[in-house]
Design an enzyme around this catalytic site. Structure first.
Site, PDB file in Angstrom:
ATOM      1  CG  HIS A  77      -0.372   0.281   2.505  1.00  0.00           C
ATOM      2  ND1 HIS A  77      -0.078  -0.711   3.414  1.00  0.00           N
ATOM      3  CD2 HIS A  77      -0.007   1.435   3.090  1.00  0.00           C
ATOM      4  CE1 HIS A  77       0.439  -0.166   4.497  1.00  0.00           C
ATOM      5  NE2 HIS A  77       0.491   1.140   4.315  1.00  0.00           N
TER       6      HIS A  77
ATOM      7  CG  ASP B 278       0.013  -4.093   2.723  1.00  0.00           C
ATOM      8  OD1 ASP B 278       0.446  -3.547   1.683  1.00  0.00           O
ATOM      9  OD2 ASP B 278      -0.209  -3.460   3.787  1.00  0.00           O
TER      10      ASP B 278
ATOM     11  CB  SER C 234       2.695   1.918   6.412  1.00  0.00           C
ATOM     12  OG  SER C 234       1.406   1.968   6.929  1.00  0.00           O
TER      13      SER C 234
END
Length: 247
Positions: free
Chosen positions: A71, A116, A199
Site C-alpha cells: 500500500h 500487502d 507502514s
C-alpha cells in the site's frame, strides 16, 4: 491505519534464518510507534519517500532489495530510499538511493489489505552489514519488536526526533477482532502499537542482547487509535514470492 514495502532484483544476497485478514475499519497509509523507546542501531531500517513525500518505512533484505508494504508503493514509480537516516532532521551520513524498480504483489487487495507486500530494487547496492535476514517458516517468538519514525501520539500526530522501537506480543484477541488469515499476524500490547507513518517497516524477534534476529513481519494496518491491535504481513508466507522476484 496501514503500513508499507517494495523490492528489486540484481546481485542478490538473501539469508533465511531457521527458526492473520480483516475488513479494516479506518485504513491509513501512514502508521507509527506508540509508547516505545529510542531504538538502538537498526541499520536495516529505511525511510521511503514516495513522489517526494515521506510516507513509509522498509527493510533491507539483501544488498540490492528493500521489502515494504504494497500500500506504500502501489501507484508510484518515483521512490527514494533513505539508508542510515534515523532522526527527524535527517542524519548527515545518510545515503539516498533511488529505487530502480518496484514490484507489488500480484494479488495485493487494497480493499481488505491482503498480500500487502512489495519489493524495491535499489539502483546501487548497500553493505551486507545493513541486511536483516528473513525468518524461517518455522520460526516463532513470544516477543516481537517493531521500529519506525511514525507518529507517537495518534491524537495530535506528534512525530519522534529519533527512530522509535516497541516490543509487542502475538495477540489471539487481535486475530479474533480482525478475523485475520494465515499470511498475516496480529501483534500488540496494551497501549503499545505501531501507528501512522510506520507502514512498511520491520517487525523482528531479538536475542537476549536485544539484537534483531530476522525479519518476521511488515507493518500493514490496524485501528486508527493505535491501541495495540496491529496487523502485519507474515514474511515467512512469502518466501517463494520473494525468491522468485529477487533473482
Amino acid at each position: 491505519m496501514t503500513k508499507i514495502l517494495l523490492l528489486l532484483p540484481l546481485a542478490f544476497y538473501l539469508v533465511v534464518v531457521q527458526a492473520s485478514y480483516i475488513n479494516p475499519k479506518n485504513l491509513d497509509p501512514m502508521p507509527a510507534i506508540v509508547n516505545g523507546y529510542n531504538a538502538p542501531n537498526r541499520p536495516f531500517y529505511v525511510k521511503l519517500s514516495i513522489s517526494n513525500t515521506w510516507l513509509c518505512g522498509g527493510t533491507i533484505i539483501s544488498t540490492r532489495y528493500v521489502l515494504t508494504a504494497a500500500h506504500c508503493v502501489q501507484s508510484s514509480t518515483d521512490v527514494l530510499v533513505f539508508v542510515g537516516d534515523f532522526t527527524k532532521p535527517g542524519d548527515v551520513n545518510k545515503e539516498v538511493i533511488r529505487g530502480a524498480r518496484v514490484k507489488v504483489h500480484e494479488d495485493y487487495n487494497g480493499k481488505v489489505t491482503t498480500n500487502d507486500i512489495a519489493l524495491i530494487e535499489l539502483s546501487t547496492t548497500v553493505s551486507v552489514n545493513n541486511v536483516l535476514p528473513l525468518c524461517d517458516r518455522s520460526y516463532s517468538s513470544n516477543t516481537i519488536a517493531v521500529c519506525g519514525m511514525g507518529t507517537t501520539n495518534p491524537s495530535n500526530n506528534q512525530m519522534p526526533l529519533v527512530l522509535q522501537e516497541v516490543q509487542l506480543k502475538e495477540r489471539a484477541s487481535c486475530a479474533m477482532v480482525w478475523n485475520g488469515p494465515k499470511k498475516q499476524v496480529c501483534l500488540g500490547e496494551v497501549a503499545k502499537d505501531s501507528c501512522f507513518g510506520d507502514s512498511g517497516g520491520p517487525a523482528y524477534p531479538m536475542d537476549q542482547s536485544s539484537n534483531p534476529i530476522c525479519l518476521y513481519g511488515i507493518v500493514s494496518y490496524g485501528s486508527n487509535t493505535c491501541n495495540g491491535d496491529g496487523v502485519y504481513t507474515r514474511v515467512s508466507a512469502y518466501h517463494d514470492w520473494i525468491q522468485k522476484n529477487t533473482q
